[in-house]
Design a protein around this motif. Structure first.
Motif, mmCIF file in Angstrom:
data_model
loop_
_atom_site.group_PDB
_atom_site.id
_atom_site.type_symbol
_atom_site.label_atom_id
_atom_site.label_comp_id
_atom_site.label_asym_id
_atom_site.label_seq_id
_atom_site.Cartn_x
_atom_site.Cartn_y
_atom_site.Cartn_z
ATOM 1 N N VAL A 1 1.131 -1.361 -0.566
ATOM 2 C CA VAL A 1 -0.058 0.254 0.357
ATOM 3 C C VAL A 1 0.684 1.474 0.023
ATOM 4 C CG1 VAL A 1 -2.097 0.809 0.787
ATOM 5 C CG2 VAL A 1 -1.081 -0.484 1.883
ATOM 6 N N ASN A 2 0.345 2.283 -1.076
ATOM 7 C CA ASN A 2 1.361 3.700 -0.512
ATOM 8 C C ASN A 2 0.270 4.237 0.199
ATOM 9 O OD1 ASN A 2 1.740 2.556 -4.166
ATOM 10 N ND2 ASN A 2 3.405 4.068 -3.184
ATOM 11 N N ASN A 3 1.529 5.370 0.622
ATOM 12 C CA ASN A 3 0.704 6.304 1.905
ATOM 13 C C ASN A 3 -0.053 7.337 0.796
ATOM 14 O OD1 ASN A 3 3.248 7.223 0.740
ATOM 15 N ND2 ASN A 3 2.482 9.002 1.369
ATOM 16 N N ALA A 4 -1.032 8.058 1.705
ATOM 17 C CA ALA A 4 -1.906 9.344 1.342
ATOM 18 C C ALA A 4 -1.349 10.099 2.054
ATOM 19 C CB ALA A 4 -2.850 8.638 2.365
ATOM 20 N N THR A 5 -1.118 11.247 0.359
ATOM 21 C CA THR A 5 -0.175 12.009 0.372
ATOM 22 C C THR A 5 -1.395 13.474 1.234
ATOM 23 O OG1 THR A 5 -0.997 12.457 -1.520
ATOM 24 C CG2 THR A 5 0.926 11.920 -1.808
ATOM 25 N N GLY A 6 -0.679 14.763 1.300
ATOM 26 C CA GLY A 6 -1.271 15.545 2.038
ATOM 27 C C GLY A 6 -0.194 16.296 2.976
ATOM 28 N N LYS A 7 -0.644 17.088 3.725
ATOM 29 C CA LYS A 7 -0.238 18.637 3.573
ATOM 30 C C LYS A 7 0.730 17.787 4.789
ATOM 31 C CE LYS A 7 -0.282 23.131 3.335
ATOM 32 N NZ LYS A 7 0.665 23.521 2.968
ATOM 33 N N SER A 8 1.833 18.246 5.142
ATOM 34 C CA SER A 8 2.935 17.530 6.190
ATOM 35 C C SER A 8 3.062 19.344 7.196
ATOM 36 C CB SER A 8 3.529 17.101 5.607
ATOM 37 O OG SER A 8 4.334 17.282 5.081
ATOM 38 N N TYR A 9 3.716 19.413 7.956
ATOM 39 C CA TYR A 9 4.191 20.718 8.792
ATOM 40 C C TYR A 9 5.387 20.876 10.190
ATOM 41 C CZ TYR A 9 -1.100 21.306 7.926
ATOM 42 O OH TYR A 9 -1.892 21.643 7.295
ATOM 43 N N PRO B 1 6.126 24.220 2.449
ATOM 44 C CA PRO B 1 6.445 25.390 0.791
ATOM 45 C C PRO B 1 6.409 23.791 0.252
ATOM 46 C CG PRO B 1 8.010 26.266 2.434
ATOM 47 C CD PRO B 1 7.682 24.817 3.180
ATOM 48 N N SER B 2 5.617 23.982 -1.045
ATOM 49 C CA SER B 2 5.827 22.835 -1.526
ATOM 50 C C SER B 2 5.985 23.426 -2.869
ATOM 51 C CB SER B 2 4.159 23.043 -2.679
ATOM 52 O OG SER B 2 3.983 24.116 -3.146
ATOM 53 N N GLY B 3 6.704 22.406 -3.457
ATOM 54 C CA GLY B 3 8.135 22.291 -4.445
ATOM 55 C C GLY B 3 9.699 22.237 -3.032
ATOM 56 N N SER B 4 9.419 21.488 -2.030
ATOM 57 C CA SER B 4 10.604 21.210 -1.313
ATOM 58 C C SER B 4 10.459 19.956 -1.199
ATOM 59 C CB SER B 4 10.108 21.612 0.117
ATOM 60 O OG SER B 4 9.584 22.933 0.610
ATOM 61 N N PRO C 1 14.353 24.521 -1.933
ATOM 62 C CA PRO C 1 13.184 25.029 -1.732
ATOM 63 C C PRO C 1 13.212 24.357 -3.301
ATOM 64 C CG PRO C 1 13.966 26.625 -0.794
ATOM 65 C CD PRO C 1 14.785 25.344 -0.395
ATOM 66 N N THR C 2 13.077 24.128 -4.539
ATOM 67 C CA THR C 2 12.446 24.291 -5.747
ATOM 68 C C THR C 2 11.272 25.086 -6.248
ATOM 69 O OG1 THR C 2 11.192 22.204 -5.988
ATOM 70 C CG2 THR C 2 13.117 21.190 -5.838
ATOM 71 N N GLN C 3 10.859 25.841 -5.363
ATOM 72 C CA GLN C 3 9.669 26.774 -6.739
ATOM 73 C C GLN C 3 9.925 28.035 -5.416
ATOM 74 O OE1 GLN C 3 5.934 24.782 -6.093
ATOM 75 N NE2 GLN C 3 6.578 23.420 -7.552
ATOM 76 N N VAL C 4 9.753 28.965 -6.457
ATOM 77 C CA VAL C 4 10.105 30.544 -6.007
ATOM 78 C C VAL C 4 9.224 30.682 -4.757
ATOM 79 C CG1 VAL C 4 11.001 32.454 -6.187
ATOM 80 C CG2 VAL C 4 11.741 30.351 -7.013
ATOM 81 N N THR C 5 7.719 30.829 -5.455
ATOM 82 C CA THR C 5 6.262 31.887 -5.245
ATOM 83 C C THR C 5 6.078 31.013 -3.217
ATOM 84 O OG1 THR C 5 5.876 32.191 -6.873
ATOM 85 C CG2 THR C 5 3.963 32.492 -5.240
ATOM 86 N N PRO C 6 6.487 29.553 -3.259
ATOM 87 C CA PRO C 6 5.845 29.034 -2.114
ATOM 88 C C PRO C 6 6.795 29.017 -0.936
ATOM 89 C CG PRO C 6 5.568 27.237 -3.459
ATOM 90 C CD PRO C 6 5.964 28.357 -4.528
ATOM 91 N N PHE C 7 8.215 29.583 -1.775
ATOM 92 C CA PHE C 7 8.565 29.890 -0.039
ATOM 93 C C PHE C 7 8.927 30.948 -0.105
ATOM 94 C CE2 PHE C 7 13.452 31.083 0.477
ATOM 95 C CZ PHE C 7 13.975 29.863 1.095
ATOM 96 N N VAL C 8 8.888 31.822 -0.446
ATOM 97 C CA VAL C 8 9.008 33.365 -0.323
ATOM 98 C C VAL C 8 7.159 33.927 -0.213
ATOM 99 C CG1 VAL C 8 9.184 35.670 -2.046
ATOM 100 C CG2 VAL C 8 10.003 34.364 -2.563
ATOM 101 N N ALA D 1 12.969 17.554 -9.691
ATOM 102 C CA ALA D 1 11.325 17.335 -8.899
ATOM 103 C C ALA D 1 10.589 16.790 -10.264
ATOM 104 C CB ALA D 1 11.373 18.995 -8.886
ATOM 105 N N PRO D 2 9.785 15.551 -9.938
ATOM 106 C CA PRO D 2 8.801 15.194 -10.052
ATOM 107 C C PRO D 2 7.859 15.911 -10.885
ATOM 108 C CG PRO D 2 8.508 14.654 -8.033
ATOM 109 C CD PRO D 2 9.476 15.455 -7.613
ATOM 110 N N LYS D 3 7.606 15.728 -12.375
ATOM 111 C CA LYS D 3 6.564 16.775 -13.271
ATOM 112 C C LYS D 3 5.444 16.094 -12.803
ATOM 113 C CE LYS D 3 10.239 19.508 -14.846
ATOM 114 N NZ LYS D 3 11.579 19.106 -13.896
ATOM 115 N N THR D 4 4.278 17.315 -12.517
ATOM 116 C CA THR D 4 3.052 16.637 -11.967
ATOM 117 C C THR D 4 2.270 17.692 -13.719
ATOM 118 O OG1 THR D 4 3.421 16.586 -9.637
ATOM 119 C CG2 THR D 4 1.447 15.947 -10.795
ATOM 120 N N PRO D 5 1.857 16.123 -14.368
ATOM 121 C CA PRO D 5 0.811 17.249 -15.859
ATOM 122 C C PRO D 5 0.308 17.932 -14.764
ATOM 123 C CG PRO D 5 1.589 14.599 -15.847
ATOM 124 C CD PRO D 5 2.183 15.206 -14.499
ATOM 125 N N PRO D 6 -0.514 19.132 -15.864
ATOM 126 C CA PRO D 6 -2.092 19.459 -14.603
ATOM 127 C C PRO D 6 -2.965 18.174 -15.239
ATOM 128 C CG PRO D 6 -1.123 20.255 -17.223
ATOM 129 C CD PRO D 6 0.183 19.679 -16.971
#
Ligand code: FAD
Length: 465
Positions: A85-93, A104-107, A112-119, A208-213
């Motif tokens: 079984v894979n883990n369910a994904t969700g926010k972590s803190y 921040p998402s993208g970490s 950090p790999t994305q600027v906006t969520p980091f900033v 970073a894994p690319k998630t298609p829209p």
């Protein structure tokens, strides 16, 4: 009867060595036999699952990384493919200054790999963010054989990002002090990324894994087994040939002989072996080979103690729940717990409907005294901390306290070089003796399995020469 291979230690490394050796011996009709000797009364070592009132509770590891494929391959081997079984994904803190902040998402591992969520994150001050930006202009570090994880990340991203995000995440994996931990023995990929790209942020972005829209919810990166990791141990044990496991017996000494090795056991018996796989924690080695000073350095390799408390509640007991799967705690928070997993959310199959399962860790390097306190103290401490972040207004239905004393081996700076020297010595002076397990070349379950598989290959190559 053929040549005997004795495997010392029945954790996942020793079990894997025994399992694959027996498989090859059977399939290729090799003139060999195996004996697995385990000090305790059960196999599995740090893998230990408690099943109670419909809950599946892990005392030790709860999962493994899917991308390291040896563990799922082993599970499939022993008939557990459908139970993965894979883990369910969700926010972590991360808890910083007593407040929960979303990671921040993208970490990736805190980088950090994305600027906006980091900033826009409240995790760091404007100065801390500015300092992290130096990563884009700082030159690569000089080529060195090793350095501490702390040194590497403090230089690239500054102290604040390290202390508020990277340290809590990384030290959670190894229960280690990142200013002592070896970069090359734990995360050599970070060094390689830096050497290739200069900037670690830019480099990690390319990985970073690319998630298609529209791709929907991401699959978790961890795997476990429906009935707990203990079911892997049970399935492997059931497949070992009768009479090839000796429990409640400790190997106390190993001496080299003309034909191979002579092992002295705690039950007063002796055993002769052509080859020996040592799959025990490193602290055992100086005593097993007391004649050789080359093993003495293991006395100085620290192992951290940790404990965890699993708490089962009825759903109504939790008034203020949080949307997510758990949090880690930075050192600058006034909390004793170091991490908490909302297990019922991360691993829904572990918890019956209408219930909640939380699992909290205590103990970190230099602050381990908490681990030996009585159960009642531990439970109270954990509940007091939890109530600061969640609204819990009832006692847990039950708790499971698990202590792991000196259980997390620390790969300190220079670990790989020390091990390479030792392997060279062993190959020369102790041919046919091999090491596998969490103290040596990787502590994750798949790392231990990989090491055991590599040892099996060496033993088979030796026989077929
Ligand atoms: P062990 O499991 O320690 O087994 C060694 C065995 O050797 C023991 O059974 C011991 O009794 C036996 N032994 C010792 N001395 C002797 C002797 N003289 N003679 C005979 N037998 C002897 N990894 C992950 O991948 N994912 C996780 O989520 C994760 N979480 C963890 C959580 C905790 C609390 C801990 C402690 C570890 C965690 N790990 C995790 C790491 C992973 O569980 C371990 O690194 C791995 O299980 C170790 O396996 P091993 O076979 O090397 O050693």
């Amino acid at each position: 009867m053929g040549q005997k291979v004795v495997i010392i230690g029945g954790g996942i490394a020793g079990l894997t060595a025994a399992y694959y050796l027996q498989k090859h011996i059977r399939e290729q009709q090799l003139p060999m036999e195996t004996l697995l000797i385990e000090a305790s009364g059960r196999l599995g070592g740090k893998i230990q699952t408690v099943r109670r009132d419909g809950f599946v509770i892990e005392r030790g590891p709860d999962s493994f990384l899917e991308r390291k494929t040896s563990a799922s391959r082993l599970a499939k081997e022993v008939g557990l493919e459908d139970a993965l079984v894979n883990n369910a994904t969700g926010k972590s803190y991360v808890l910083v200054n007593d407040k929960l902040h979303g990671i921040p998402s993208g970490s990736m591992m805190g980088i950090p790999t994305q600027v906006t969520p980091f900033v826009t994150s409240g995790l760091f001050s404007p100065l801390g963010k500015l300092r992290a930006g130096f990563d884009f202009i700082l030159p690569r570090s000089k080529e060195v054989s090793d350095q501490s994880l702390g040194q590497f990340f403090r230089r690239r991203l500054g102290n604040e990002v390290v202390e508020n995000l990277i340290e809590p995440l990384l030290s959670g994996i190894y229960a280690g002090d990142i200013d002592q931990m070896s970069l090359m023995a734990t995360f050599p990929q970070f060094y390689q990324v830096e050497q290739k790209h200069g900037s670690i942020v830019r480099g990690m972005r390319t990985l970073a894994p690319k998630t298609p829209p529209g791709a929907g919810k991401k699959k978790g990166i961890f795997l476990t087994l429906e009935a707990g990791l203990g079911s892997l141990v049970e399935a492997m044990e059931n497949r070992l040939e009768a009479g090839t496991v000796m429990k409640s017996t400790r190997v106390e000494k190993i001496n080299k002989t003309e034909q191979g090795y002579h092992l002295m056991l705690s039950n007063g018996k002796d055993i002769e072996a052509a080859a020996v796989v040592i799959a025990t924690p490193h602290k055992m080695l100086p005593a097993l080979f007391s004649k050789y000073r080359e093993f003495q350095f293991f006395r100085n390799i620290p192992s951290t103690s940790v404990a965890n408390v699993a708490l089962a509640f009825s759903e109504d007991a939790i008034q203020k729940d949080i949307d997510g799967t758990g949090f880690v705690v930075s050192r600058n928070s006034n909390f004793t717990i170091t991490a908490c997993t909302w297990t019922h959310k991360k691993w829904p199959h572990t918890t019956p409907k209408g219930k909640v399962l939380l699992r909290c860790y205590v103990g970190r390097p230099g602050d381990e005294e908490i681990v030996v306190r009585p159960d009642e103290d531990l439970i109270r401490t954990v509940l007091t901390d939890l109530k600061k972040t969640m609204d819990i207004d009832a006692e847990p239905e039950f708790t499971v306290v698990s202590r792991w004393q000196e259980a997390m081996p620390q790969y300190t700076v220079g670990h790989k070089e020390r091990m390479a020297k030792l392997y060279e010595f062993m190959e020369r002076e102790l041919p046919g003796v091999y090491l596998a397990g969490s103290s040596y070349a990787g502590a994750g379950i798949p790392d231990c399995i990989d090491q055991a598989e590599a040892v099996v290959e060496k033993i088979l190559n030796g026989i077929q020469k």
